[in-house]
Enzyme design. Structure first.
Site, PDB file in Angstrom:
ATOM      1  N   GLY A  82     -72.220  48.677 -10.134  1.00 28.59           N
ATOM      2  CA  GLY A  82     -72.731  47.480  -9.467  1.00 28.59           C
ATOM      3  C   GLY A  82     -71.652  46.751  -8.689  1.00 28.59           C
ATOM      4  O   GLY A  82     -70.472  47.116  -8.724  1.00 28.59           O
ATOM      5  N   ALA A  83     -72.076  45.693  -7.976  1.00 29.79           N
ATOM      6  CA  ALA A  83     -71.146  44.934  -7.128  1.00 29.79           C
ATOM      7  C   ALA A  83     -70.012  44.335  -7.976  1.00 29.79           C
ATOM      8  O   ALA A  83     -68.840  44.385  -7.588  1.00 29.79           O
ATOM      9  CB  ALA A  83     -71.906  43.833  -6.383  1.00 29.79           C
ATOM     10  N   ARG A 120     -79.904  56.493 -14.079  1.00 33.67           N
ATOM     11  CA  ARG A 120     -80.014  56.758 -12.629  1.00 33.67           C
ATOM     12  C   ARG A 120     -78.699  57.218 -12.022  1.00 33.67           C
ATOM     13  O   ARG A 120     -78.666  58.105 -11.199  1.00 33.67           O
ATOM     14  CB  ARG A 120     -80.428  55.475 -11.886  1.00 33.67           C
ATOM     15  N   SER A 121     -77.593  56.563 -12.407  1.00 41.67           N
ATOM     16  CA  SER A 121     -76.327  56.912 -11.743  1.00 41.67           C
ATOM     17  C   SER A 121     -75.376  57.691 -12.653  1.00 41.67           C
ATOM     18  O   SER A 121     -74.252  57.994 -12.241  1.00 41.67           O
ATOM     19  CB  SER A 121     -75.648  55.663 -11.171  1.00 41.67           C
ATOM     20  N   CYS A 179     -70.873  32.279 -11.585  1.00 43.72           N
ATOM     21  CA  CYS A 179     -69.837  32.326 -10.535  1.00 43.72           C
ATOM     22  C   CYS A 179     -69.550  30.970  -9.896  1.00 43.72           C
ATOM     23  O   CYS A 179     -68.394  30.616  -9.684  1.00 43.72           O
ATOM     24  CB  CYS A 179     -70.213  33.349  -9.477  1.00 43.72           C
ATOM     25  N   GLN A 237     -74.200  29.768  -1.363  1.00 43.28           N
ATOM     26  CA  GLN A 237     -73.858  30.970  -2.123  1.00 43.28           C
ATOM     27  C   GLN A 237     -74.151  32.250  -1.345  1.00 43.28           C
ATOM     28  O   GLN A 237     -75.218  32.397  -0.755  1.00 43.28           O
ATOM     29  CB  GLN A 237     -74.617  30.974  -3.454  1.00 43.28           C
ATOM     30  N   SER A 265     -73.838  38.468  -2.256  1.00 36.19           N
ATOM     31  CA  SER A 265     -73.278  39.404  -3.236  1.00 36.19           C
ATOM     32  C   SER A 265     -73.512  38.930  -4.665  1.00 36.19           C
ATOM     33  O   SER A 265     -73.553  39.743  -5.595  1.00 36.19           O
ATOM     34  CB  SER A 265     -71.784  39.621  -2.987  1.00 36.19           C
ATOM     35  N   ARG A 297     -78.815  29.615  -1.000  1.00 35.12           N
ATOM     36  CA  ARG A 297     -78.328  30.960  -0.640  1.00 35.12           C
ATOM     37  C   ARG A 297     -78.163  31.012   0.869  1.00 35.12           C
ATOM     38  O   ARG A 297     -79.047  30.565   1.604  1.00 35.12           O
ATOM     39  CB  ARG A 297     -79.362  31.993  -1.098  1.00 35.12           C
ATOM     40  N   HIS A 332     -68.558  32.199  -2.251  1.00 36.63           N
ATOM     41  CA  HIS A 332     -69.405  31.016  -2.390  1.00 36.63           C
ATOM     42  C   HIS A 332     -68.617  29.781  -1.933  1.00 36.63           C
ATOM     43  O   HIS A 332     -67.408  29.673  -2.183  1.00 36.63           O
ATOM     44  CB  HIS A 332     -69.775  30.778  -3.857  1.00 36.63           C
TER      45      HIS A 332
HETATM   46  P1  A2P Z   1     -77.282  51.720 -11.925  1.00 37.32           P
HETATM   47  O1  A2P Z   1     -76.375  52.003 -10.754  1.00 37.32           O
HETATM   48  O2  A2P Z   1     -77.430  52.925 -12.785  1.00 37.32           O
HETATM   49  O3  A2P Z   1     -78.577  51.076 -11.546  1.00 37.32           O
HETATM   50  P2  A2P Z   1     -75.908  45.036  -9.238  1.00 37.32           P
HETATM   51  O4  A2P Z   1     -75.969  43.716  -9.944  1.00 37.32           O
HETATM   52  O5  A2P Z   1     -74.831  45.102  -8.204  1.00 37.32           O
HETATM   53  O6  A2P Z   1     -77.230  45.455  -8.717  1.00 37.32           O
HETATM   54  O7  A2P Z   1     -75.483  46.126 -10.375  1.00 37.32           O
HETATM   55  C1  A2P Z   1     -76.158  46.257 -11.602  1.00 37.32           C
HETATM   56  C2  A2P Z   1     -75.393  47.245 -12.492  1.00 37.32           C
HETATM   57  O8  A2P Z   1     -76.075  47.279 -13.753  1.00 37.32           O
HETATM   58  C3  A2P Z   1     -75.380  48.663 -11.979  1.00 37.32           C
HETATM   59  O9  A2P Z   1     -74.179  49.292 -12.358  1.00 37.32           O
HETATM   60  C4  A2P Z   1     -76.561  49.291 -12.710  1.00 37.32           C
HETATM   61  O10 A2P Z   1     -76.470  50.674 -12.865  1.00 37.32           O
HETATM   62  C5  A2P Z   1     -76.414  48.617 -14.049  1.00 37.32           C
HETATM   63  N1  A2P Z   1     -77.678  48.666 -14.798  1.00 37.32           N
HETATM   64  C6  A2P Z   1     -78.856  48.131 -14.471  1.00 37.32           C
HETATM   65  N2  A2P Z   1     -79.786  48.412 -15.410  1.00 37.32           N
HETATM   66  C7  A2P Z   1     -79.159  49.117 -16.383  1.00 37.32           C
HETATM   67  C8  A2P Z   1     -79.563  49.701 -17.628  1.00 37.32           C
HETATM   68  N3  A2P Z   1     -80.808  49.592 -18.082  1.00 37.32           N
HETATM   69  N4  A2P Z   1     -78.624  50.356 -18.348  1.00 37.32           N
HETATM   70  C9  A2P Z   1     -77.350  50.468 -17.920  1.00 37.32           C
HETATM   71  N5  A2P Z   1     -76.908  49.952 -16.736  1.00 37.32           N
HETATM   72  C10 A2P Z   1     -77.803  49.285 -15.977  1.00 37.32           C
END
Ligand code: A2P
Length: 338
Positions: free
Chosen positions: A13-14, A40-41, A130, A157, A160, A236, A243
């Site tokens: 994530g960010a 997913r990732s 934040c 804000q 991001s 926003r 911010h």
């Molecule tokens: P993923 O890339 O697999 O979706 P952001 O706030 O920038 O959108 O990032 C959210 C972060 O939280 C990402 O790394 C996302 O992973 C992770 N995330 C969201 N849902 C879950 C979950 N159920 N289990 C683990 N990680 C999660």
């Protein structure tokens, strides 16, 4: 020096990816870095310094042996998994709002109330919101010096703060509109490109939003003073990173603008940019984006109140507002173990 097995939850994530780069930049003593995200990732890679680290699925990961876990994957993920990591022996530093209001979870701004993290019965430390974070880096020293009675703040804000999808939405809408296409909102309730939206979080019965009420609760908890009045409007704006906040305070004892500048010039975490006629005021793009300090400018006495002071406070919401403070807390934990 002791080395730590560090897990970053939400590593794709960010905020998570910035946690990884701040850990590497500040040479945090890492024996092993575990990058966790959703299924997913899982199987992909994220950068950690010069290395690429495999992303693993949080749902199937065994937290035994993790010393420090930095969570930034949203409140639901924190509620479900942070207690499991803590039970397995990790110190959890959580960037979500899941535990911030719990009495037995310290809420820590590294420069303002580092002493609070010593008392962490659940093994969880919360990272503030934040925009509360950057506001209190600047207001903490003022509160210590003269006391603050009331804070009136309007925030500007960046997207991001909402996460990666919001960054993509601002880019997509901006490019689309400049090419005479429509800009359908998906993340925000209305178009964010070339617009401002007076809405962050959910609307509550008292007319404020949940994001606005976080300023109230978190400010009082961090400064340890339930009498401070806080009135916030969260807006926003179509800025990618950083911010900004227009902050008007009323102090217990008078603090003139020159004295406030002297106080903040030497306060930790702050860079004063306050020569307005020479263009010396901070903005997200010219100062804060990608940098660590909280920038303060436009300090002036409030003409309408004998003990009123105005400040303009700008910081990178992903760095000081989230990832950097989490890593600073980890450094304080590491120092305890030294
Ligand atoms: P993923 O890339 O697999 O979706 P952001 O706030 O920038 O959108 O990032 C959210 C972060 O939280 C990402 O790394 C996302 O992973 C992770 N995330 C969201 N849902 C879950 C979950 N159920 N289990 C683990 N990680 C999660």
């Amino acid at each position: 020096m002791k080395q730590f097995k560090v897990a970053v939850v939400g590593a794709t994530g960010a905020v998570g990816e910035t946690m990884l780069s701040v850990l590497a930049e500040r040479k945090f003593p890492v024996s092993e870095l575990v990058a966790l995200a959703s299924e997913r990732s899982a199987g992909g890679e994220v950068a950690f310094g010069d290395d690429e680290v495999l992303v693993r699925d949080l749902a199937t990961f065994d937290p035994a042996g993790v010393d420090i876990a930095l969570f930034s994957a949203g409140g639901d993920v924190s509620k479900q998994y942070a207690p499991k990591f803590a039970a397995a022996g990790a110190v959890v530093i959580d960037n979500s709002s899941a535990f911030r209001r719990d009495d037995d979870v310290p809420l820590v701004v590294a420069e303002v109330n580092p002493q609070a993290l010593r008392n962490r019965p659940r093994g969880i430390i919360a990272n503030p919101n934040c925009s509360t974070m950057q506001m209190l880096v600047a207001l903490g020293p003022i509160h210590r010096a003269v006391g603050i009675e009331r804070i009136n703040v309007a925030t500007y804000q960046s997207v991001s703060g909402t996460g990666r999808r919001a960054l993509e939405e601002l880019g997509r809408q901006t490019a689309g509109l400049l090419n005479f296409q429509s800009a359908e909102p998906e993340v925000y309730p209305v178009q964010i490109a070339f617009n401002v939206i007076p809405h962050g979080g959910d609307f509550l019965d008292n007319g404020y939003t949940s994001e606005e009420m976080k300023r109230v609760w978190e400010t009082r908890k961090i400064l340890g003073d339930d009498t401070i009045g806080v009135n916030a409007t969260v807006v926003r704006v179509p800025v990618f990173y950083g911010h900004s906040e227009a902050v008007a305070i009323e102090t217990r004892d008078k603090l003139g603008a020159a004295d406030a500048r002297e106080l903040l010039r030497t306060a930790p975490g702050i860079e004063l940019v306050d020569e307005p006629r020479a263009g010396g005021y901070p903005t997200p793009v010219t100062h804060a984006s990608g940098r660590d300090p909280v920038y303060v400018g436009r300090i002036r006495e409030d003409l309408s109140h004998p003990r009123g002071l105005n400040l303009w406070i700008v910081a990178d919401n992903i760095r000081k507002g989230a990832a950097l403070n989490a890593v600073q807390i980890a450094e304080l934990i590491a120092a305890e173990a030294a």
